[in-house]
Design a protein around this motif. Structure first.
Motif, PDB file in Angstrom:
ATOM      1  N   CYS A 157       0.826  -1.218   0.000  1.00  0.00           N
ATOM      2  CA  CYS A 157       0.000   0.000   0.000  1.00  0.00           C
ATOM      3  C   CYS A 157       0.857   1.263   0.000  1.00  0.00           C
ATOM      4  O   CYS A 157       0.425   2.301  -0.484  1.00  0.00           O
ATOM      5  CB  CYS A 157      -0.965  -0.002   1.177  1.00  0.00           C
ATOM      6  SG  CYS A 157      -0.207   0.367   2.774  1.00  0.00           S
ATOM      7  N   GLY A 158       2.032   1.204   0.595  1.00  0.00           N
ATOM      8  CA  GLY A 158       2.904   2.370   0.632  1.00  0.00           C
ATOM      9  C   GLY A 158       2.620   3.320   1.785  1.00  0.00           C
ATOM     10  O   GLY A 158       3.074   4.464   1.771  1.00  0.00           O
ATOM     11  N   GLY A 159       1.893   2.898   2.806  1.00  0.00           N
ATOM     12  CA  GLY A 159       1.705   3.733   3.991  1.00  0.00           C
ATOM     13  C   GLY A 159       0.286   3.809   4.509  1.00  0.00           C
ATOM     14  O   GLY A 159       0.058   4.020   5.701  1.00  0.00           O
ATOM     15  N   CYS A 180      -0.552   1.832   7.593  1.00  0.00           N
ATOM     16  CA  CYS A 180       0.300   0.650   7.418  1.00  0.00           C
ATOM     17  C   CYS A 180       1.744   1.135   7.450  1.00  0.00           C
ATOM     18  O   CYS A 180       2.206   1.769   6.505  1.00  0.00           O
ATOM     19  CB  CYS A 180      -0.027  -0.029   6.093  1.00  0.00           C
ATOM     20  SG  CYS A 180       1.032  -1.429   5.699  1.00  0.00           S
ATOM     21  N   CYS A 183       5.149  -1.913   5.572  1.00  0.00           N
ATOM     22  CA  CYS A 183       5.451  -2.428   4.227  1.00  0.00           C
ATOM     23  C   CYS A 183       6.634  -1.709   3.591  1.00  0.00           C
ATOM     24  O   CYS A 183       6.844  -1.801   2.385  1.00  0.00           O
ATOM     25  CB  CYS A 183       4.212  -2.377   3.320  1.00  0.00           C
ATOM     26  SG  CYS A 183       3.527  -0.741   2.996  1.00  0.00           S
ATOM     27  N   CYS A 281      -2.587  -5.516   3.134  1.00  0.00           N
ATOM     28  CA  CYS A 281      -1.330  -5.208   2.448  1.00  0.00           C
ATOM     29  C   CYS A 281      -0.392  -6.389   2.741  1.00  0.00           C
ATOM     30  O   CYS A 281      -0.045  -6.635   3.891  1.00  0.00           O
ATOM     31  CB  CYS A 281      -0.772  -3.889   2.988  1.00  0.00           C
ATOM     32  SG  CYS A 281       0.905  -3.498   2.472  1.00  0.00           S
ATOM     33  N   GLY A 284       2.863  -5.439   4.220  1.00  0.00           N
ATOM     34  CA  GLY A 284       2.554  -4.928   5.557  1.00  0.00           C
ATOM     35  C   GLY A 284       2.278  -6.055   6.535  1.00  0.00           C
ATOM     36  O   GLY A 284       2.681  -6.003   7.704  1.00  0.00           O
TER      37      GLY A 284
HETATM   38 ZN   LIG Z   1       1.223  -1.420   3.458  1.00  0.00          ZN
END
Ligand SMILES: [Zn+2]
Length: 314
Positions: A157-159, A180, A183, A281, A284
């Motif tokens: 997801c990137g955050g 998240c 990840c 994720c 994550g």
């Molecule tokens: Zn994530």
């Protein structure tokens, strides 16, 4: 829509008219349409789940992440199995689930395919971990309000994950945007760029003349609406508008977390993350497991307000 209480009773009685199962096989059975050749395999649910975990998540991920993926894979199947009241594969009355990702399927690989892919030594190591993850969660599914959820997941997801309605149409209570922080070790967490030619973009979007029609001062391609997490929600190309989720798939972009810049006949996308960002994720989940969190904690983090329920508890 499922009618689970009645069907779980049927499930407990075992499969009807099962053709001479192996002595150790107990079901329940899932009928898998193998794309693209169209073969339908009849597999024990737990054996199907092993082949999905192997295909959908790197086997080197932490055991608790593999367990979370096993529960997801099982939930996905239970939601669709006709013997349990699910809708099966549309257009294929003899199949419950399919392997084609672009047709709503879930990837699955046979032991033979995995042996070929990994080689004998890696297969021995990986398969033992997958068997352990599946056995430790045997019969468990994710439910919300007593029914199996749509357990969507993505790579990275990137955050922050997305609300379901910001990517698709429907607002589902268990698919809420959550933070998240785990990840960052994903190879897809780094910012990357993709450059495409304007003509290629126009062609991939259908080639209609309106795609080139721009008002004075307005760029040919721009993000005109973003989601609460800052991802693209709506993209305008010429006088046409696209849902960013569709735009991403048509152009083969890894995520909707992008900025777009035009330079002459070239369009440059600056992106992070991989996948639609709704639900769990995967990187994550692996990161949470590295921090000592259990598969139940992982599932409850990414799916809001859910329960982890044994199939025979309905
Ligand atoms: Zn994530």
């Amino acid at each position: 829509v499922l009618v689970l209480p009645a069907l779980i009773v049927r499930f407990c009685r075992g499969p009807e008219a099962a053709p001479a199962p192996a002595p150790t096989a107990t079901g329940p059975w899932v009928r898998l349409l193998v794309d693209p050749d169209g073969t339908v395999l009849r597999l024990e649910l737990e054996e199907y789940v092993r082949g999905v975990v192997a295909a959908e998540m790197p086997a080197a991920f932490e055991l608790e992440a593999l367990k979370a993926q096993a529960v997801i894979a099982r939930t996905y199947a239970v939601r669709r199995m006709r013997a349990l009241g699910g809708a099966g594969v549309p257009g294929y009355p003899e199949a419950d689930v399919r392997t084609a990702l672009d047709r709503g399927g879930q990837a699955w690989l046979s032991r033979e395919e995995l042996l070929h892919r990994w080689g004998p030594i890696q297969f021995h190591l990986h398969w033992a971990r997958i068997e352990e993850a599946v056995a430790a969660t045997r019969g468990l599914i994710v439910t919300f309000g007593g029914l199996p959820i749509d357990p969507v997941y993505h790579s990275t997801c990137g955050g922050r994950t997305e609300n379901s309605e910001d990517v698709w149409q429907e607002a589902l209570p268990y698919l809420r945007s959550v933070t998240c922080t785990t990840c960052r070790h994903s190879p897809h967490a780094e910012r990357t760029t993709r450059t495409l030619d304007v003509e290629e973009i126009v062609a991939r979007l259908g080639g209609e003349p309106g795609l080139r029609a721009t008002a004075a001062g307005r760029p040919l391609i721009q993000v005109v609406q973003t989601t609460a997490t800052g991802r693209a929600r709506t993209v305008q190309v010429g006088d046409r508008r696209f849902r960013a989720a569709d735009f991403r798939l048509l152009l083969g972009l890894p995520s909707t977390n992008f900025r777009v810049e035009l330079a002459g006949s070239q369009v440059r996308f600056t992106l992070t993350g991989y996948g639609h960002a709704v639900g769990l994720c995967q990187y994550g989940a692996d990161g949470m497991a590295r921090q000592g969190r259990s598969y139940e904690e992982i599932l409850r983090h990414y799916y809001s307000g859910v329960d982890i329920t044994p199939l025979d508890a309905f």
